[in-house]
Design an enzyme around this catalytic site. Structure first.
Site, PDB file in Angstrom:
ATOM      1  N   ASP A  43       0.870  -1.169   0.000  1.00  0.00           N
ATOM      2  CA  ASP A  43       0.000   0.000   0.000  1.00  0.00           C
ATOM      3  C   ASP A  43       0.912   1.225   0.000  1.00  0.00           C
ATOM      4  O   ASP A  43       2.133   1.131   0.178  1.00  0.00           O
ATOM      5  CB  ASP A  43      -0.964  -0.027   1.199  1.00  0.00           C
ATOM      6  CG  ASP A  43      -2.211   0.815   0.921  1.00  0.00           C
ATOM      7  OD1 ASP A  43      -2.171   1.682   0.014  1.00  0.00           O
ATOM      8  OD2 ASP A  43      -3.225   0.640   1.607  1.00  0.00           O
TER       9      ASP A  43
HETATM   10  C1  BGC Z   1      -5.347   2.777   0.150  1.00  0.00           C
HETATM   11  C2  BGC Z   1      -5.417   1.668  -0.856  1.00  0.00           C
HETATM   12  C3  BGC Z   1      -5.384   2.235  -2.248  1.00  0.00           C
HETATM   13  C4  BGC Z   1      -4.139   3.078  -2.404  1.00  0.00           C
HETATM   14  C5  BGC Z   1      -3.970   3.648  -3.804  1.00  0.00           C
HETATM   15  C6  BGC Z   1      -4.225   3.756  -0.132  1.00  0.00           C
HETATM   16  O1  BGC Z   1      -4.306   4.883   0.670  1.00  0.00           O
HETATM   17  O2  BGC Z   1      -5.192   2.226   1.440  1.00  0.00           O
HETATM   18  O3  BGC Z   1      -6.549   0.886  -0.638  1.00  0.00           O
HETATM   19  O4  BGC Z   1      -5.432   1.211  -3.197  1.00  0.00           O
HETATM   20  O5  BGC Z   1      -4.212   4.148  -1.484  1.00  0.00           O
HETATM   21  O6  BGC Z   1      -4.880   4.609  -4.084  1.00  0.00           O
END
Ligand code: BGC
Length: 736
Positions: free
Chosen positions: A280
């Protein structure tokens, strides 16, 4: 000249038809420099211009593509932009390896579907698969070939804002939905140009954050991790998911992106998955904040050695990975394995055959926001709604009424029905509840709208206007809940009450004596105790996407009979949390006759407001005749049984028949109930169906006292019914 020779080499040797996927991957790998290998493991986000809303690669990134130092982007959208960048990768970099473009297509690209929690309430995996399929069709037409979805985190705490993004609290239902979504996104063949790579996230245990506070510490036992939080990931892997995303959180002291138990032991060694794992956002960088690395270089070494394949945005892999290998601090095999997994995904997507397969401008125009996509969104919306209460059959509305008061800021909102994570969802495409009703009734019924109050304000100055509108109408529809930015990532709440003065507003409306229907619009269970006790009809509509209002209008007038059921428990108070149906019995379960020294609260109910699996219809169903084919069942066989379900009301309708078991004595304590199967059936008024089940004994397995996933012989309770509370029961025995 050198470049063309290389390209010739690639096309001659790599794409030879008779090579296996592994051989193709290895022949590309053999051509790569260390820097190019690392490049495949690097993902960067587009930069945003919030004014013009354009998204471009950040400064210097185009040059990095040319140098083969970027393998993927997130947040780059649209055919024009993706084609332009793909062209640089394929035609200007030394090896011409295509990029993959990832995006959070969580419940739609531009055509917005219900939030995932709502979709799960349909208990209809075919419909959920259809939703993902349609989302993939639209996203793939816009250059996107990878979605960061499905989010398969189990959530037992409604304070956690991201509960809206998953399928609820149950591992079995969560697994069914996870598999359905993976199948929908990835379709029959990833080589088709309208399929995209799925990503099961957030691996793992993210939903168990302490206090429901986003990003907070997770500290659960390995048993709970494996039995509750991991099954949906396993189901996604079994369905062939192409990638996984590690979580922001730690479990028992180890952040997920450093977690060898999860990433190496479980994912690779036990599940034999070759899906690649992406972090993440900046989770490698956050090792420093967690306090498990002194600097980014050390963090990078920890991540790659834990089996993290792609680094989203931390810069660690880009800056330090090659250096770590050259210094002999990281074994090249970690990098080779990661590159292999990523190249494999690119091959599976067919990008080596045609890197521009997602970049067709005519297709983009033709597909985006198409009427057929909207139709699918409405179909899914209709089945996602849960009827919570319907005293004296107030619903469906009588066609003879002359006027309806529609009250609430949310009733007219074209933004909130999009819900959180709406990606490119456009408010103008949304049918609000007010519009949906107006479209439905035309001039036949007068609609008196008043806002009454804002969702999150203490201002009561417009109550009068709302009460006046109600007094002028035959019936009042009050839309209450949360604005769409009150749930989702980083939007946890410490209370679950209706925000602002909404409860006071509905109390005042109730005093008019008019029949009142409450429609909830929200991303999580709310403690609506007063509403539940006093308002005769309540509909849980969640956020249904672009067709929110038209679906609600159909349901209100009985053109569609509600059939959704909750996939998450509604508590009566925050103090009860975590409150979930599949809890353990404890050594001292609550004894109402003599509660002292039993497990209860001296000052609060133990009961949920609405249990897991609960939901009403405009008709009624009766369950009878739960019958086992045989009472003794051999391990490896099926538990065969049937139950009669009768539609005892006036409407043809769908019912979700739920099957729970309880393992009565085992080497470790088992939950009082566990969902193991369900069927959604359709019944005409007066019709009885004998619903047959064949439950594989495989589903009775659990992690025993030695943490072996096994079947233990013994007696089981079998429970079947319309929700997790009202169940017929019998017993069977599992024998060796
Ligand atoms: C989230 C993810 C997401 C990623 C990309 C993060 O802040 O936890 O679920 O896929 O951002 O946007």
């Amino acid at each position: 000249m050198k470049k063309y020779l290389l390209l010739f080499f690639v096309s001659t040797y790599v794409f030879a038809q008779n090579k296996t996927l592994e051989q193709k991957v290895d022949s590309v790998l053999a051509l790569m420099t260390l820097e190019e290998k690392v490049g495949q493991l690097v993902q960067y986000s587009a930069g945003w211009d919030t004014g013009t809303k354009t998204r471009e690669p950040k400064e210097g990134h185009e040059e990095l593509i040319r140098q083969g130092k970027i393998g993927s982007f997130l947040n780059i959208i649209g055919v024009e932009q993706t084609r332009r960048l793909q062209k640089i990768a394929v035609e200007k970099s030394r090896l011409g390896i295509p990029l993959i473009f990832g995006l959070d297509v969580i419940h739609g690209y531009k055509t917005t579907f219900p939030i995932p929690l709502a979709e799960a309430c349909s208990w209809n995996p075919d419909l959920v698969e259809l939703s993902a399929r349609v989302q993939a069709i639209e996203a793939s037409a816009a250059g996107v070939n990878w979605t960061f979805s499905p989010m398969v985190d189990i959530a037992r705490d409604p304070r956690w804002g991201r509960i809206m993004e998953g399928s609820g609290e149950d591992p079995y239902l969560g697994s069914v939905m996870a598999a359905a979504r993976v199948k929908g996104y990835q379709g029959k063949n990833l080589k088709d140009d309208n399929t995209i790579l799925a990503c099961a996230k957030h691996f793992a245990g993210y939903g168990a954050v302490e206090g429901g506070k986003d990003y907070n510490t997770v500290d659960i036992s390995e048993r709970t991790l494996r039995e509750i939080y991991l099954p949906p990931f396993k189901a996604a892997v079994d369905a062939g998911v192409g990638s996984l995303m590690s979580a922001f959180t730690e479990i028992g002291g180890v952040p997920s992106s450093a977690n060898k138990l999860l990433l190496t032991q479980i994912l690779r060694n036990e599940w034999h998955s070759d899906a690649f794992v992406l972090t993440d956002w900046n989770t490698i960088g956050e090792f420093l904040v967690h306090g498990i690395a002194h600097d980014l270089k050390e963090a990078t070494k920890i991540a790659i050695e834990a089996s993290i394949d792609m680094d989203m945005e931390s810069n660690g892999y880009h800056l330090y990975l090659a250096e770590l290998v050259k210094e002999g601090k990281v074994d090249i095999k970690y990098i080779d394995d990661a590159v292999r997994r990523i190249l494999k995904a690119k091959f599976k997507l067919g990008l080596f055959d045609d890197p521009y397969k997602y970049c067709n401008p005519e297709r983009e125009v033709k597909v985006t926001l198409g009427e057929d996509l909207r139709r699918a969104a409405k179909q899914v919306a209709l089945e996602s709604v849960v009827l919570l209460k319907n005293e004296n059959n107030l619903l469906p509305l009588n066609e003879n009424i002359k006027s309806i008061a529609v009250i609430g800021e949310l009733a007219a909102s074209k933004e909130d029905p999009l819900g959180p994570w709406a990606q490119q969802g456009i408010p103008e495409t949304v049918v609000s509840i007010l519009e949906g009703l107006k479209n439905k009734v035309g001039n036949r019924i007068k609609i008196n709208y008043a806002e009454g109050c804002k969702v999150d304000s203490e201002d009561k100055s417009r109550f009068e206007e709302a009460i006046d509108a109600v007094n002028r109408s035959d019936v009042a529809i009050v839309v209450i809940g949360e604005t769409r930015d009150m749930s989702g990532e980083a939007h946890s709440r410490a209370t679950l009450d209706l925000p602002g003065v909404q409860e006071e507003l509905i109390k005042e409306i109730h005093k008019t004596g008019k029949p009142v229907i409450a429609i909830l619009m929200n991303g999580r269970p709310l403690t609506i105790n007063w509403v539940s006790e006093n308002i005769p009809a309540i509909i849980e509509s969640w956020y249904l996407g672009c067709e929110h209002g038209s679906a609600i209008a159909d349901l209100l007038f009985g053109d569609f009979v509600p059939s959704g059921k909750l996939t998450v428990t509604f508590p009566k108070g925050v103090g009860q949390i975590p409150l979930y149906y599949n809890h353990k019995n404890t050594g001292r379960p609550y004894n109402p006759e003599n509660p002292r020294f039993t497990s209860y609260y001296i000052d609060f109910s133990l009961e949920p407001l609405y249990p897991f699996g609960y939901g009403l219809s405009y008709t009624t169903f009766e369950y009878s005749n739960l019958k086992l084919k045989t009472e003794k069942i051999k391990a490896g066989d099926f538990v065969k049984f049937s139950v009669d379900v009768t539609n005892t009301g006036k409407y043809e309708a769908k019912e979700i028949v739920q099957v729970y078991i309880r393992d009565l004595v085992a080497s470790v304590t088992r939950p009082v109930k566990e969902l193991k199967d369900f069927k959604k059936i359709n019944l005409k008024p007066g019709e009885t169906k004998t619903v047959e089940f064949e439950l594989p004994t495989e589903r009775l397995k659990f992690f025993d006292i030695n943490m072996n996933y096994s079947l233990e012989p013994g007696r089981f309770k079998l429970m079947v019914g319309p929700n997790s509370k009202d169940l017929l029961e019998t017993e069977f025995e599992l024998i060796n």
